[in-house]
Design a protein around this motif. Structure first.
Motif, PDB file in Angstrom:
ATOM      1  N   ASP A  55       0.328   2.817   7.824  1.00 11.79           N
ATOM      2  CA  ASP A  55      -0.414   1.879   6.972  1.00 11.79           C
ATOM      3  C   ASP A  55      -0.701   0.573   7.697  1.00 11.79           C
ATOM      4  O   ASP A  55      -1.783   0.002   7.568  1.00 11.79           O
ATOM      5  CB  ASP A  55       0.359   1.583   5.686  1.00 11.79           C
ATOM      6  N   LEU A  99       5.304   6.182   7.609  1.00 15.66           N
ATOM      7  CA  LEU A  99       4.216   5.860   6.679  1.00 15.66           C
ATOM      8  C   LEU A  99       3.888   4.379   6.710  1.00 15.66           C
ATOM      9  O   LEU A  99       2.720   3.986   6.679  1.00 15.66           O
ATOM     10  CB  LEU A  99       4.596   6.284   5.255  1.00 15.66           C
ATOM     11  N   ALA A 145       1.776   6.760  -6.722  1.00 19.90           N
ATOM     12  CA  ALA A 145       0.704   7.670  -7.152  1.00 19.90           C
ATOM     13  C   ALA A 145       1.110   9.118  -6.898  1.00 19.90           C
ATOM     14  O   ALA A 145       0.885   9.990  -7.742  1.00 19.90           O
ATOM     15  CB  ALA A 145      -0.594   7.341  -6.425  1.00 19.90           C
ATOM     16  N   LEU A 146       1.707   9.382  -5.740  1.00 21.20           N
ATOM     17  CA  LEU A 146       2.147  10.748  -5.445  1.00 21.20           C
ATOM     18  C   LEU A 146       3.263  11.193  -6.381  1.00 21.20           C
ATOM     19  O   LEU A 146       3.322  12.366  -6.783  1.00 21.20           O
ATOM     20  CB  LEU A 146       2.598  10.849  -3.987  1.00 21.20           C
ATOM     21  N   THR A 168       1.012   4.094  -2.838  1.00 21.56           N
ATOM     22  CA  THR A 168       0.758   5.490  -2.480  1.00 21.56           C
ATOM     23  C   THR A 168       1.888   6.392  -2.952  1.00 21.56           C
ATOM     24  O   THR A 168       1.646   7.457  -3.540  1.00 21.56           O
ATOM     25  CB  THR A 168       0.593   5.619  -0.955  1.00 21.56           C
ATOM     26  N   ILE A 169       3.115   5.979  -2.712  1.00 24.07           N
ATOM     27  CA  ILE A 169       4.269   6.785  -3.142  1.00 24.07           C
ATOM     28  C   ILE A 169       4.315   6.885  -4.658  1.00 24.07           C
ATOM     29  O   ILE A 169       4.593   7.956  -5.212  1.00 24.07           O
ATOM     30  CB  ILE A 169       5.570   6.215  -2.549  1.00 24.07           C
ATOM     31  N   ILE A 173       0.844  -1.199   0.000  1.00 29.10           N
ATOM     32  CA  ILE A 173       0.000   0.000   0.000  1.00 29.10           C
ATOM     33  C   ILE A 173       0.876   1.245   0.000  1.00 29.10           C
ATOM     34  O   ILE A 173       0.603   2.220  -0.718  1.00 29.10           O
ATOM     35  CB  ILE A 173      -0.961  -0.002   1.204  1.00 29.10           C
ATOM     36  N   LEU A 174       1.933   1.214   0.786  1.00 26.59           N
ATOM     37  CA  LEU A 174       2.858   2.348   0.850  1.00 26.59           C
ATOM     38  C   LEU A 174       3.525   2.584  -0.497  1.00 26.59           C
ATOM     39  O   LEU A 174       3.617   3.729  -0.964  1.00 26.59           O
ATOM     40  CB  LEU A 174       3.913   2.094   1.932  1.00 26.59           C
TER      41      LEU A 174
END
Length: 97
Positions: free
Chosen positions: A57, A53, A33-34, A30-31, A26-27
């Motif tokens: 999570d 982070l 996507a950012l 997320t990274i 998930i991390l």
């Protein structure tokens, strides 16, 4: 050691690995996507921030799993006996015919 015991230990191992690595996946998502949207620069992240982070999570995944477990258990405890009684009544009706 029988195969059922091995299967149970293997299942527990996979669950443990999932709990350990799911927040990491998930991390990473997320990274990524950012990074794609340009909201973050990977060079600005320190290892401590990445660890924070990851732990965040992990806690959120644990809370989510707990809520899903509690809701499922509540609904099964509430509605499962009614369903079982209805099925038993149907079986009794079929046997009486």
């Amino acid at each position: 050691m029988n195969s059922g015991d091995r299967r149970q230990k293997l299942t527990l191992l996979f669950i443990g690995l999932f709990v350990l690595f799911a927040p990491l996946l998930i991390l990473v998502a997320t990274i990524e996507a950012l990074l794609l949207f340009g909201d973050i620069d990977f060079a600005d992240l320190t290892p401590v921030e990445l660890l924070e982070l990851y732990l965040l999570d992990l806690v959120l995944l644990g809370l989510f799993a707990l809520v899903v477990y509690r809701l499922l258990r509540y609904f099964l405890d509430k509605q499962l006996p009614e369903v079982i009684e209805a099925l038993e009544a149907e079986d009794d009706d079929q046997e009486n015919e």
